[in-house]
Scaffold this motif. Structure first.
Motif, PDB file in Angstrom:
ATOM      1  N   TRP A  78      75.713  32.734  28.574  1.00 40.99           N
ATOM      2  CA  TRP A  78      75.714  31.740  27.497  1.00 40.99           C
ATOM      3  C   TRP A  78      76.977  31.846  26.660  1.00 40.99           C
ATOM      4  CZ3 TRP A  78      71.853  28.140  26.775  1.00 40.99           C
ATOM      5  CH2 TRP A  78      70.715  28.292  27.573  1.00 40.99           C
ATOM      6  N   GLY A  79      77.447  30.683  26.220  1.00 36.74           N
ATOM      7  CA  GLY A  79      78.524  30.657  25.254  1.00 36.74           C
ATOM      8  C   GLY A  79      77.964  30.857  23.860  1.00 36.74           C
ATOM      9  N   GLN A  80      78.850  30.865  22.870  1.00 34.30           N
ATOM     10  CA  GLN A  80      78.439  31.192  21.508  1.00 34.30           C
ATOM     11  C   GLN A  80      77.888  29.993  20.745  1.00 34.30           C
ATOM     12  OE1 GLN A  80      81.332  30.168  22.261  1.00 34.30           O
ATOM     13  NE2 GLN A  80      82.232  29.107  20.525  1.00 34.30           N
ATOM     14  N   GLY A  81      78.030  28.803  21.247  1.00 36.23           N
ATOM     15  CA  GLY A  81      77.503  27.629  20.566  1.00 36.23           C
ATOM     16  C   GLY A  81      78.537  26.949  19.701  1.00 36.23           C
ATOM     17  N   THR A  82      78.429  25.643  19.597  1.00 30.54           N
ATOM     18  CA  THR A  82      79.293  24.856  18.724  1.00 30.54           C
ATOM     19  C   THR A  82      78.423  23.829  18.013  1.00 30.54           C
ATOM     20  OG1 THR A  82      81.339  23.542  18.626  1.00 30.54           O
ATOM     21  CG2 THR A  82      79.941  23.211  20.563  1.00 30.54           C
ATOM     22  N   LEU A  83      78.622  23.705  16.709  1.00 29.90           N
ATOM     23  CA  LEU A  83      77.745  22.875  15.883  1.00 29.90           C
ATOM     24  C   LEU A  83      78.201  21.419  15.904  1.00 29.90           C
ATOM     25  CD1 LEU A  83      75.458  22.546  13.791  1.00 29.90           C
ATOM     26  CD2 LEU A  83      77.142  23.138  12.024  1.00 29.90           C
ATOM     27  N   MET A 134      76.604  24.855  35.923  1.00 28.71           N
ATOM     28  CA  MET A 134      76.784  24.840  34.480  1.00 28.71           C
ATOM     29  C   MET A 134      75.815  23.873  33.817  1.00 28.71           C
ATOM     30  SD  MET A 134      79.280  26.946  34.209  1.00 28.71           S
ATOM     31  CE  MET A 134      79.681  26.729  32.478  1.00 28.71           C
ATOM     32  N   GLY A 135      75.405  24.236  32.624  1.00 29.88           N
ATOM     33  CA  GLY A 135      74.506  23.371  31.875  1.00 29.88           C
ATOM     34  C   GLY A 135      74.825  23.377  30.395  1.00 29.88           C
ATOM     35  N   TRP A 136      74.282  22.408  29.703  1.00 30.49           N
ATOM     36  CA  TRP A 136      74.366  22.328  28.248  1.00 30.49           C
ATOM     37  C   TRP A 136      72.948  22.287  27.676  1.00 30.49           C
ATOM     38  CZ3 TRP A 136      78.664  22.750  25.291  1.00 30.49           C
ATOM     39  CH2 TRP A 136      79.907  22.545  25.899  1.00 30.49           C
ATOM     40  N   PHE A 137      72.758  23.045  26.640  1.00 30.64           N
ATOM     41  CA  PHE A 137      71.516  23.052  25.885  1.00 30.64           C
ATOM     42  C   PHE A 137      71.861  22.842  24.415  1.00 30.64           C
ATOM     43  CE2 PHE A 137      68.148  24.581  28.781  1.00 30.64           C
ATOM     44  CZ  PHE A 137      68.912  24.838  29.896  1.00 30.64           C
ATOM     45  N   ARG A 138      70.857  22.555  23.615  1.00 33.11           N
ATOM     46  CA  ARG A 138      71.073  22.446  22.183  1.00 33.11           C
ATOM     47  C   ARG A 138      69.870  22.983  21.434  1.00 33.11           C
ATOM     48  NH1 ARG A 138      70.868  15.832  21.563  1.00 33.11           N
ATOM     49  NH2 ARG A 138      68.619  15.571  21.895  1.00 33.11           N
ATOM     50  N   GLN A 139      70.135  23.386  20.204  1.00 34.25           N
ATOM     51  CA  GLN A 139      69.068  23.913  19.363  1.00 34.25           C
ATOM     52  C   GLN A 139      69.254  23.428  17.946  1.00 34.25           C
ATOM     53  OE1 GLN A 139      68.597  28.170  19.574  1.00 34.25           O
ATOM     54  NE2 GLN A 139      66.502  28.065  18.808  1.00 34.25           N
ATOM     55  N   ALA A 140      68.291  22.646  17.492  1.00 36.63           N
ATOM     56  CA  ALA A 140      68.296  22.151  16.118  1.00 36.63           C
ATOM     57  C   ALA A 140      67.559  23.164  15.238  1.00 36.63           C
ATOM     58  CB  ALA A 140      67.615  20.790  16.053  1.00 36.63           C
ATOM     59  N   LEU A 178      81.897  32.540  28.543  1.00 34.31           N
ATOM     60  CA  LEU A 178      81.977  31.139  28.156  1.00 34.31           C
ATOM     61  C   LEU A 178      82.360  30.997  26.690  1.00 34.31           C
ATOM     62  CD1 LEU A 178      78.694  29.888  29.863  1.00 34.31           C
ATOM     63  CD2 LEU A 178      81.001  29.970  30.826  1.00 34.31           C
ATOM     64  N   GLN A 179      83.191  30.009  26.407  1.00 37.95           N
ATOM     65  CA  GLN A 179      83.628  29.725  25.043  1.00 37.95           C
ATOM     66  C   GLN A 179      83.510  28.223  24.806  1.00 37.95           C
ATOM     67  OE1 GLN A 179      84.912  32.062  22.721  1.00 37.95           O
ATOM     68  NE2 GLN A 179      85.007  30.421  21.199  1.00 37.95           N
ATOM     69  N   TYR A 236      75.050  24.672  23.227  1.00 32.32           N
ATOM     70  CA  TYR A 236      75.411  25.858  23.996  1.00 32.32           C
ATOM     71  C   TYR A 236      75.698  25.472  25.439  1.00 32.32           C
ATOM     72  CZ  TYR A 236      73.179  28.433  20.149  1.00 32.32           C
ATOM     73  OH  TYR A 236      72.823  28.938  18.921  1.00 32.32           O
ATOM     74  N   CYS A 237      76.761  26.044  25.985  1.00 35.53           N
ATOM     75  CA  CYS A 237      76.956  25.919  27.420  1.00 35.53           C
ATOM     76  C   CYS A 237      76.379  27.162  28.087  1.00 35.53           C
ATOM     77  CB  CYS A 237      78.425  25.724  27.777  1.00 35.53           C
ATOM     78  SG  CYS A 237      79.538  27.014  27.186  1.00 35.53           S
TER      79      CYS A 237
END
Length: 123
Positions: free
Chosen positions: A113-118, A33-39, A3-4, A91-92
């Motif tokens: 997991w993908g690498q994350g995008t800010l 597929m899902g989306w997560f986030r991390q603050a 995933l990218q 993150y996806c």
């Protein structure tokens, strides 16, 4: 599958942003597929997922929309009416469709997991 994620950036509160997650491999349709986030300083949290239906965290319901295009091997997260509290690395994630979906809202339910995008939302 790999995933990218892309599409993150700086956006003003009330604005919109669309995140994309491109998957490699020919079996994209065999994954949910899902989306997560991390603050900063916080645990990774569920945002949205698409299984047989779509599910959203209460904090984004009505503002974010998850969708996928199997022909393009891509899943999207349309973010509208963003708020400063949406600021996070997004993150996806993917899991094979034969996995249990009972705990779709937990990171442990996904093994790719993908690498994350800010995403940064300014007030």
């Amino acid at each position: 599958v790999q995933l990218q994620a892309s599409g993150g950036g700086l956006v003003q509160a009330g604005g919109s942003l669309r995140l994309s997650c491109a998957a490699s491999g020919r079996t994209f349709s065999s994954y949910y597929m899902g989306w997560f986030r991390q603050a900063p300083g916080r645990e990774r949290e569920f945002v949205a997922t698409m299984i047989r239906s779509t599910y959203y965290a209460d904090s984004v319901k009505g503002r974010f929309t998850i969708s996928r295009d199997n022909a393009k091997n891509t899943v999207y997260l349309q973010m509208n009416s963003v708020k400063p509290e949406d600021t996070a690395v997004y993150y996806c994630a993917a899991a094979p469709t034969y996995y249990s979906t009972t705990y779709y809202y937990t990171p442990a339910a996904y093994d790719i997991w993908g690498q994350g995008t800010l995403v940064t939302v300014s007030s």
